[in-house]
Design a protein around this motif. Structure first.
Motif, PDB file in Angstrom:
ATOM      1  N   UNK A  36       1.239   6.599  -6.834  1.00 63.10           N
ATOM      2  CA  UNK A  36      -0.022   7.320  -7.471  1.00 63.10           C
ATOM      3  C   UNK A  36       0.309   8.977  -6.731  1.00 63.10           C
ATOM      4  N   UNK A  37       0.487   9.059  -5.297  1.00 56.80           N
ATOM      5  CA  UNK A  37       0.285  10.433  -5.186  1.00 56.80           C
ATOM      6  C   UNK A  37       1.557  11.244  -5.272  1.00 56.80           C
ATOM      7  N   UNK A  39       0.783  -1.097  -0.031  1.00 59.31           N
ATOM      8  CA  UNK A  39      -0.145   0.116   0.010  1.00 59.31           C
ATOM      9  C   UNK A  39       0.735   1.219  -0.083  1.00 59.31           C
ATOM     10  N   UNK A  40       1.986   1.223   0.785  1.00 58.42           N
ATOM     11  CA  UNK A  40       2.694   2.446   0.787  1.00 58.42           C
ATOM     12  C   UNK A  40       3.522   2.786  -0.653  1.00 58.42           C
ATOM     13  N   UNK A  41       3.720   1.711  -1.235  1.00 58.25           N
ATOM     14  CA  UNK A  41       4.570   1.791  -2.658  1.00 58.25           C
ATOM     15  C   UNK A  41       3.420   2.090  -3.555  1.00 58.25           C
ATOM     16  N   UNK A  42       2.399   1.716  -3.433  1.00 62.42           N
ATOM     17  CA  UNK A  42       1.142   2.279  -4.406  1.00 62.42           C
ATOM     18  C   UNK A  42       1.033   3.605  -4.278  1.00 62.42           C
ATOM     19  N   UNK A  43       0.949   3.817  -2.901  1.00 55.24           N
ATOM     20  CA  UNK A  43       0.580   5.374  -2.679  1.00 55.24           C
ATOM     21  C   UNK A  43       1.633   6.205  -3.033  1.00 55.24           C
ATOM     22  N   UNK A  44       3.008   5.989  -3.022  1.00 47.22           N
ATOM     23  CA  UNK A  44       3.947   6.555  -3.398  1.00 47.22           C
ATOM     24  C   UNK A  44       4.155   6.742  -4.831  1.00 47.22           C
TER      25      UNK A  44
END
Length: 71
Positions: free
Chosen positions: A40-41, A33-38
């Motif tokens: 995307x965001x 989740x942290x990698x995907x948030x990094x």
């Protein structure tokens, strides 16, 4: 303070509602989740070896939960 308190509270609430053996799998998904948030965001991309490392951790944790004997 919120960056530590909010996730800690969310983990405690989740631990009360899900079986303990699945809580570990949920915790191992946090790096995904942290990698995907990094990505995307923030627009930060991980190298394929970093994605592989995250996959290995999630797979190992899932395998340990699935092969564990119920108490």
């Amino acid at each position: 303070m919120l960056s530590s308190a909010v996730p800690f509270l969310a983990d405690l609430l989740a631990l009360r509602r899900v079986p303990a053996r699945f809580f570990g799998v949920f915790m191992s998904v946090n790096p995904v989740l942290a990698a995907v948030a990094g990505l995307v965001v923030l627009g930060q991309a991980l190298h394929w070896t970093q994605w592989l490392a995250i996959l290995v951790i999630v797979t190992a944790n899932s395998a340990s939960v699935l092969t564990a004997r119920a108490p």
